[in-house]
Design a protein around this motif. Structure first.
Motif, PDB file in Angstrom:
ATOM      1  N   ILE A  71      47.940  35.388  38.913  1.00 51.27           N
ATOM      2  CA  ILE A  71      46.918  36.048  39.733  1.00 51.27           C
ATOM      3  C   ILE A  71      46.872  37.514  39.337  1.00 51.27           C
ATOM      4  O   ILE A  71      47.895  38.190  39.342  1.00 51.27           O
ATOM      5  CB  ILE A  71      47.246  35.902  41.234  1.00 51.27           C
ATOM      6  N   GLN A 111      39.546  36.389  42.292  1.00 51.78           N
ATOM      7  CA  GLN A 111      40.146  35.051  42.144  1.00 51.78           C
ATOM      8  C   GLN A 111      40.226  34.409  43.523  1.00 51.78           C
ATOM      9  O   GLN A 111      40.402  35.092  44.530  1.00 51.78           O
ATOM     10  CB  GLN A 111      41.543  35.158  41.529  1.00 51.78           C
ATOM     11  N   MET A 151      41.093  30.627  46.002  1.00 55.53           N
ATOM     12  CA  MET A 151      41.848  29.379  46.103  1.00 55.53           C
ATOM     13  C   MET A 151      41.127  28.432  47.041  1.00 55.53           C
ATOM     14  O   MET A 151      40.338  28.850  47.887  1.00 55.53           O
ATOM     15  CB  MET A 151      43.261  29.641  46.622  1.00 55.53           C
ATOM     16  N   ILE A 211      41.447  35.565  47.077  1.00 55.70           N
ATOM     17  CA  ILE A 211      42.793  36.143  47.181  1.00 55.70           C
ATOM     18  C   ILE A 211      42.625  37.651  47.359  1.00 55.70           C
ATOM     19  O   ILE A 211      42.194  38.342  46.441  1.00 55.70           O
ATOM     20  CB  ILE A 211      43.608  35.844  45.906  1.00 55.70           C
ATOM     21  N   PRO A 217      45.078  29.241  41.426  1.00 55.48           N
ATOM     22  CA  PRO A 217      43.867  30.044  41.611  1.00 55.48           C
ATOM     23  C   PRO A 217      42.759  29.663  40.623  1.00 55.48           C
ATOM     24  O   PRO A 217      43.022  29.070  39.586  1.00 55.48           O
ATOM     25  CB  PRO A 217      44.360  31.465  41.326  1.00 55.48           C
TER      26      PRO A 217
END
Ligand SMILES: Cc1cc2nc3c(=O)[nH]c(=O)nc-3n(C[C@H](O)[C@H](O)[C@H](O)COP(=O)(O)OP(=O)(O)OC[C@H]3O[C@@H](n4cnc5c(N)ncnc54)[C@H](O)[C@@H]3O)c2cc1C
Length: 244
Positions: A40, A45, A47, A66, A107
């Motif tokens: 990450i 990014q 999830m 994130i 991710p």
């Protein structure tokens, strides 16, 4: 620790912290044994978070950006818009407790900043704030950035503190849902923008995103590769999925 769902690796996690960053944005921090292994590093990014559903239904996957990653502690923080009980993601965020267990996948994606861009244009509603905040933090010093952000009201503005070379135009949706009022579209259309060698990032409600993207491509003549856009959700549709 891992489990598999549809051939995708899932990480088993536990909620360790819950704070309200603004009245309508809740930060939920999770910890997991396998999270330190994740790659990450890019802003934006995200999830897939598998949130509980009522009854015997399996958990529902919802996408969340994130916002913070503490590599050493194996902790990830998501900032979730509280839009009521009409979706499992928002319902979960409204009721989350420390110790809750949930699986996350990813991710995925993330935004590559063009460090040679002369300027940045960003636009989004409340759901895009976590990604836009991360992009603004990652931009090179001195790179001019203009961001058009729609939130419910003034209290939501404290989510983000821009640098002096970053201009934020805040739009307030009031009693309407951020991203559905046409306010961002009008603000972008009316703005004086530096479009030469610029990079653009737009996300939020699908129709809003498409309208701004069309304006920048057709009226402002910004080239397609300079624009990254994503419909993060769609008014009236559950679990909307779409990228660029
Ligand atoms: C890559 C990506 C990153 C994202 N990052 C974030 C993030 O960091 N934080 C965040 O809060 N969201 C984020 N989103 C958006 C989020 O995934 C959607 O809003 C999702 O629909 C929420 O799921 P839900 O279960 O609450 O509602 P759903 O079950 O999907 O939808 C139920 C109803 O709620 C409506 N709805 C969905 N979202 C909203 C909203 N924001 N406001 C008002 N009504 C809504 C739908 O139109 C539908 O009528 C992201 C989406 C993507 C694709």
């Amino acid at each position: 620790m891992h489990t598999l769902r549809n051939n995708r690796t899932l990480h088993q996690t536990e909620v360790v912290d819950i704070i309200d960053v603004t009245p309508r944005m809740r930060r939920i921090t999770i910890v997991g044994e396998s999270l330190p292994l994740l790659g990450i590093g890019l802003p934006g990014q995200w999830m897939k978070v598998f949130v509980p559903t009522p009854g015997d239904e399996p958990p529902a996957g919802r996408a969340y950006t994130i916002r913070q990653f503490d590599h050493a502690a194996g902790q990830i923080a998501f900032d979730v818009v509280l839009h009521g009980d009409d979706g499992p993601g928002s319902r979960w965020a409204g009721r989350a407790r420390r110790g809750d267990r949930l699986d996350v996948g990813g991710p995925r994606a993330g935004h590559m900043i063009d460090r040679s861009a002369a300027s940045y244009i960003l636009a989004g509603d409340a759901t895009a704030l976590p990604a836009i905040a991360a992009i603004l933090e990652a931009l090179p010093d001195g790179c001019q950035a203009a961001a058009f952000l729609e939130v419910a009201d003034k209290a939501e503005e404290r989510y983000l503190t821009p640098r002096p070379d970053q201009t934020i135009t805040w739009l307030h949706s009031g009693t309407f849902v951020p991203g559905t009022t046409g306010l961002i579209e009008r603000a972008v259309k009316a703005a004086s923008l530096e479009t030469e060698d610029c990079q653009v990032w737009i996300a939020g409600e699908s129709s809003m995103m498409r309208s701004i993207r069309a304006h920048l491509l057709l009226d402002r003549r910004i080239i397609h590769p300079a624009i990254e856009s994503a419909g993060y959700w769609k008014l009236g549709t559950a679990d909307h999925r779409e990228r660029d």
